[in-house]
Design an enzyme around this catalytic site. Structure first.
Site, PDB file in Angstrom:
ATOM      1  N   SER A  97     -14.340  37.747  70.127  1.00 29.11           N
ATOM      2  CA  SER A  97     -15.521  36.895  70.313  1.00 29.11           C
ATOM      3  C   SER A  97     -16.800  37.623  69.944  1.00 29.11           C
ATOM      4  CB  SER A  97     -15.668  36.499  71.783  1.00 29.11           C
ATOM      5  OG  SER A  97     -14.556  35.827  72.220  1.00 29.11           O
ATOM      6  N   HIS A 110     -12.003  33.270  64.600  1.00 32.00           N
ATOM      7  CA  HIS A 110     -12.427  33.141  66.004  1.00 32.00           C
ATOM      8  C   HIS A 110     -12.096  31.752  66.523  1.00 32.00           C
ATOM      9  CE1 HIS A 110     -15.814  32.868  69.163  1.00 32.00           C
ATOM     10  NE2 HIS A 110     -14.766  33.459  69.688  1.00 32.00           N
ATOM     11  N   GLU A 168     -14.078  29.790  63.758  1.00 36.19           N
ATOM     12  CA  GLU A 168     -15.085  30.448  62.920  1.00 36.19           C
ATOM     13  C   GLU A 168     -14.400  31.487  62.037  1.00 36.19           C
ATOM     14  OE1 GLU A 168     -19.083  30.037  65.684  1.00 36.19           O
ATOM     15  OE2 GLU A 168     -17.696  31.673  66.126  1.00 36.19           O
ATOM     16  N   ASN A 182     -21.252  30.617  69.875  1.00 40.34           N
ATOM     17  CA  ASN A 182     -21.628  31.322  71.099  1.00 40.34           C
ATOM     18  C   ASN A 182     -23.099  31.737  71.099  1.00 40.34           C
ATOM     19  OD1 ASN A 182     -19.191  31.003  72.326  1.00 40.34           O
ATOM     20  ND2 ASN A 182     -18.385  32.998  71.736  1.00 40.34           N
TER      21      ASN A 182
HETATM   22  N1  LIG Z   1     -10.835  33.998  76.699  1.00 40.85           N
HETATM   23  C1  LIG Z   1     -11.627  33.339  75.874  1.00 40.85           C
HETATM   24  O1  LIG Z   1     -12.260  32.326  76.238  1.00 40.85           O
HETATM   25  C2  LIG Z   1     -11.756  33.799  74.430  1.00 40.85           C
HETATM   26  C3  LIG Z   1     -12.243  32.902  73.473  1.00 40.85           C
HETATM   27  C4  LIG Z   1     -12.296  33.306  72.128  1.00 40.85           C
HETATM   28  C5  LIG Z   1     -11.917  34.601  71.786  1.00 40.85           C
HETATM   29  N2  LIG Z   1     -11.474  35.464  72.749  1.00 40.85           N
HETATM   30  C6  LIG Z   1     -11.046  36.797  72.322  1.00 40.85           C
HETATM   31  O2  LIG Z   1      -9.630  36.830  72.303  1.00 40.85           O
HETATM   32  C7  LIG Z   1      -9.165  38.134  72.630  1.00 40.85           C
HETATM   33  C8  LIG Z   1      -8.170  38.024  73.775  1.00 40.85           C
HETATM   34  O3  LIG Z   1      -8.802  37.406  74.868  1.00 40.85           O
HETATM   35  P1  LIG Z   1      -7.920  36.747  76.046  1.00 40.85           P
HETATM   36  O4  LIG Z   1      -8.877  36.008  76.893  1.00 40.85           O
HETATM   37  O5  LIG Z   1      -6.710  36.068  75.485  1.00 40.85           O
HETATM   38  O6  LIG Z   1      -7.448  38.088  76.815  1.00 40.85           O
HETATM   39  P2  LIG Z   1      -6.277  38.256  77.889  1.00 40.85           P
HETATM   40  O7  LIG Z   1      -6.702  39.378  78.755  1.00 40.85           O
HETATM   41  O8  LIG Z   1      -5.905  36.940  78.496  1.00 40.85           O
HETATM   42  O9  LIG Z   1      -5.017  38.724  76.998  1.00 40.85           O
HETATM   43  C9  LIG Z   1      -4.985  39.951  76.308  1.00 40.85           C
HETATM   44  C10 LIG Z   1      -3.509  40.351  76.154  1.00 40.85           C
HETATM   45  O10 LIG Z   1      -3.439  41.478  75.255  1.00 40.85           O
HETATM   46  C11 LIG Z   1      -2.398  42.309  75.715  1.00 40.85           C
HETATM   47  N3  LIG Z   1      -2.598  43.618  75.093  1.00 40.85           N
HETATM   48  C12 LIG Z   1      -3.529  44.559  75.399  1.00 40.85           C
HETATM   49  N4  LIG Z   1      -3.410  45.607  74.538  1.00 40.85           N
HETATM   50  C13 LIG Z   1      -2.401  45.304  73.680  1.00 40.85           C
HETATM   51  C14 LIG Z   1      -1.821  45.966  72.555  1.00 40.85           C
HETATM   52  N5  LIG Z   1      -2.260  47.157  72.135  1.00 40.85           N
HETATM   53  N6  LIG Z   1      -0.799  45.360  71.902  1.00 40.85           N
HETATM   54  C15 LIG Z   1      -0.335  44.152  72.307  1.00 40.85           C
HETATM   55  N7  LIG Z   1      -0.860  43.474  73.365  1.00 40.85           N
HETATM   56  C16 LIG Z   1      -1.875  44.051  74.042  1.00 40.85           C
HETATM   57  C17 LIG Z   1      -2.498  42.282  77.215  1.00 40.85           C
HETATM   58  O11 LIG Z   1      -1.264  42.674  77.825  1.00 40.85           O
HETATM   59  C18 LIG Z   1      -2.842  40.801  77.461  1.00 40.85           C
HETATM   60  O12 LIG Z   1      -1.672  40.029  77.673  1.00 40.85           O
HETATM   61  C19 LIG Z   1     -10.407  38.960  72.935  1.00 40.85           C
HETATM   62  O13 LIG Z   1     -10.747  39.695  71.779  1.00 40.85           O
HETATM   63  C20 LIG Z   1     -11.479  37.927  73.236  1.00 40.85           C
HETATM   64  O14 LIG Z   1     -12.773  38.349  72.860  1.00 40.85           O
HETATM   65  C21 LIG Z   1     -11.361  35.086  74.057  1.00 40.85           C
END
Ligand SMILES: NC(=O)c1ccc[n+]([C@@H]2O[C@H](COP(=O)([O-])OP(=O)(O)OC[C@H]3O[C@@H](n4cnc5c(N)ncnc54)[C@H](O)[C@@H]3O)[C@@H](O)[C@H]2O)c1
Length: 302
Positions: free
Chosen positions: A123, A144, A156, A195
């Protein structure tokens, strides 16, 4: 690499975003491996996707045949190397930490075939912050997605200075192919588009509140009834969690030193006292288990 060549997709990280992104790609006909370091996270993703897609079938938005064939194309794994060995596209959705993502991108560069596009769902981190961890900066791009990715249509597509036209074109075409709306950024900028606009609206809403111009319910009402927003900025902050916006602002202030980037007093007070929104039962509004009961009287609280 053209979009027609993208058949095998690996999604790394099976949390809130990765699980849905994997299912979006599987429903669009790709073979998908969802990879996580945690078997618990993979089990949770599988259970959540089973429930979510069953609801879609119950509502008539998906047929049982589409659902079951998507699950046949979806594999869950903790083993990164075989998952990406024949991937045409990797979408990274691990924790939002630069060092973790850079290490992963370096590993992926060594494990993937030369043609593979490496995309991040970050993000806030831009392609240039990840591209130089690899030997293929021309094939690094941000895709994104928005939360929940099975529902939200926008993706995006963010190119860095080194991203090639070919990678950008393949990424845009892929987003169309999986049934989403690509929004193309001609150059990278922190926070991208949606955002940044959301943050500007949120900052103005808090400024109006702290300036004593109106209370939270009236500011939200103006956004819903005059601007056609589905929910007001305070309602949205309560839904997503006040801590998310607070930590984003704090990190930006630490980077820029610009007082305008500092978390506002009313936001900081709430986060520091644990009023994080719906998840704690109290944010800008108070909630019972069904819905909000009342909003805070900010004139007294500021
Ligand atoms: N949550 C949101 O609303 C949102 C929206 C858009 C983008 N994002 C982006 O998406 C990404 C993930 O966010 P999320 O909310 O799904 O996070 P989350 O914490 O729900 O999930 C992250 C997952 O990654 C795993 N992980 C960590 N290190 C790892 C590795 N080296 N190899 C494999 N798996 C690994 C963890 O075990 C976890 O299950 C972030 O970069 C965030 O900025 C999040």
């Amino acid at each position: 690499m053209t979009v027609a060549d993208i058949q095998n997709v690996a999604v790394i990280g099976s949390g809130a975003m990765g699980a849905h992104i994997g299912m979006v790609c599987a429903l669009a006909g790709c073979r998908v491996t969802l990879v996580d370091v945690s078997t618990d996270a993979l089990d949770r993703a599988n259970t959540d996707l089973q429930q979510f897609t069953q609801q879609s079938v119950d509502k008539g938005k998906l047929t049982e045949a589409e659902r079951s064939s998507a699950f046949e194309r979806l594999t869950f794994s903790t083993d990164l190397a075989p998952a990406v060995a024949d991937a045409d596209l990797v979408i990274e959705a691990v924790v939002e930490k630069l060092d973790v993502k850079r290490e992963l991108f370096a590993d992926l560069d060594g494990l993937c075939p030369p043609h593979t596009i490496l995309a991040s769902n970050s993000s806030s981190l831009m392609p240039s912050q990840l591209a130089d961890a690899t030997g293929r900066p021309d094939r690094v791009v941000n895709l994104h997605f928005f939360n929940p990715a099975l529902i939200m249509r926008c993706v995006e597509v963010v190119r860095g200075p080194a991203t090639s036209d070919e990678t950008q074109a393949a990424a845009v075409a892929f987003v169309h192919r999986i049934g989403k709306e690509p929004v193309v950024l001609k150059k990278e900028i922190p926070g991208f588009i949606a955002n940044r606009i959301l943050n500007a609206v949120r900052d103005e809403a808090i400024a109006l509140l702290e300036g004593g111009v109106a209370d939270v319910a009236d500011i939200d009402r103006a956004c819903r009834t005059a601007l056609g927003y589905p929910m007001g900025p305070f309602e949205l902050m309560d839904l997503t969690g006040l801590d998310i916006g607070y930590y984003v602002k704090k990190a930006r202030f630490e980077a820029t030193g610009d007082p305008r980037d500092q978390p506002q007093r009313s936001l900081a007070e709430r986060v520091e006292s644990g009023r994080l929104g719906r998840k704690t039962g109290h944010g800008w509004y108070r909630y019972d288990e069904h819905d909000y009961t009342e909003h805070d009287n900010m004139a007294e609280e500021i």
